[in-house]
Design an enzyme around this catalytic site. Structure first.
Site, short mmCIF file in Angstrom:
data_model
loop_
_atom_site.label_atom_id
_atom_site.label_comp_id
_atom_site.label_asym_id
_atom_site.label_seq_id
_atom_site.Cartn_x
_atom_site.Cartn_y
_atom_site.Cartn_z
N CYS A 110 0.85 -1.19 0.00
CA CYS A 110 0.00 0.00 0.00
C CYS A 110 0.90 1.25 0.00
CB CYS A 110 -0.96 -0.02 1.19
SG CYS A 110 -2.07 -1.43 1.22
N ASP A 170 -8.15 -1.56 -7.61
CA ASP A 170 -7.57 -0.54 -6.73
C ASP A 170 -7.80 0.85 -7.31
OD1 ASP A 170 -6.08 1.01 -5.02
OD2 ASP A 170 -4.28 -0.25 -5.12
N HIS A 208 -7.24 -3.37 -3.32
CA HIS A 208 -6.20 -2.70 -2.55
C HIS A 208 -6.06 -3.37 -1.18
CE1 HIS A 208 -3.60 0.66 -1.51
NE2 HIS A 208 -4.22 0.75 -0.36
#
Length: 251
Positions: free
Chosen positions: A134, A189, A221
């Protein structure tokens, strides 16, 4: 796979002391170093288990609390199982902390993390590898650009905002990178849409950076994080295969 030892360590930085987790093969022999950059939820049991898995594969792994300026781990209230739909206030608490980690602070912190690894008798001489998740993917990309002589390989998984229109977008450092890079993007995402994936790939190609950029179908994500609702076992195992292959090529 080998037995692993994990310990908590403190890393002096230009701005204070970062608490961190260190995992390494229990035999105590020096191994290639890996700097693992956290996601937004911080240094917690799941990330420690990821570090342990890497260590069992033969690496010395450091996971710093990159939010150390706001205190030692844990930073704020993060539940054992993270469901942002059930508690949207999680992002209200984390957002300002993330925003405070500027590119300049990231560079200074990387100085400290890499110096610590270089001084450790548990880390083999030479460049290290990076892996980030991330927001950690942004940190890995920035570190590969600001410390090219110290990074042999870098990976980013379900990274967001890697190639934006901002003047300090991480992809703009591509021309300084000498490491081999790997990116595992999530096709669900919203923080890394197709346009940004293309912009990142084009920048790396133009700079002559060795890289692989793959899109994991059906993944969202955060797909590597098993303590969240975003976890995707198939995508996570694909991530492990790609990461270990990258490390094998690097070392």
């Amino acid at each position: 796979m080998t037995d692993v030892q994990g310990t908590d360590v403190d890393i002096p930085t230009a701005d204070g002391v970062a608490d961190a987790y260190l995992a390494h093969p229990a035999d105590g022999r020096p191994r290639p170093g890996v700097l693992l950059y956290q996601d937004a939820y911080g240094l917690r049991p799941w990330l420690r288990s990821m570090a342990d898995r890497l260590a069992a594969a033969g690496y010395t792994v450091l996971v710093p609390n990159v939010f150390y300026r706001h205190g030692r781990t844990p930073i704020g209230e993060v539940p054992e199982f993270i469901d942002t739909a059930a508690d949207p206030t999680i992002w209200e608490r984390i957002g300002p902390v993330m925003a405070s980690l500027t590119p300049d602070r990231t560079r200074r912190d990387a100085d400290a993390y890499l110096d610590w690894l270089a001084a450790s008798p548990l880390v083999a001489d030479g460049p290290v590898a990076l892996t980030g998740y991330c927001m950690g993917a942004r940190l890995a990309l920035r570190t590969a650009a600001t410390h090219p002589d110290r990074v042999a390989a870098a990976a980013g998984f379900h990274g967001g905002r890697l190639a934006t229109d901002a003047p300090d977008s991480p992809h703009l450092g591509a021309g300084h990178i000498t490491a081999e890079l790997y990116f595992g993007h999530a096709d669900q995402d919203r923080s890394m849409p197709e346009e940004q994936i293309r912009r990142l790939t084009d920048a790396l190609t133009a700079a002559g950076v060795r890289h692989t950029s793959e899109v994991y179908p059906g993944a969202g994500h955060g797909y590597t994080q098993a303590d969240t609702t975003a976890y995707d076992r198939e995508a996570d195992e694909r991530h492990w295969a790609a990461l270990l292959a990258l490390l094998k090529r690097a070392f």
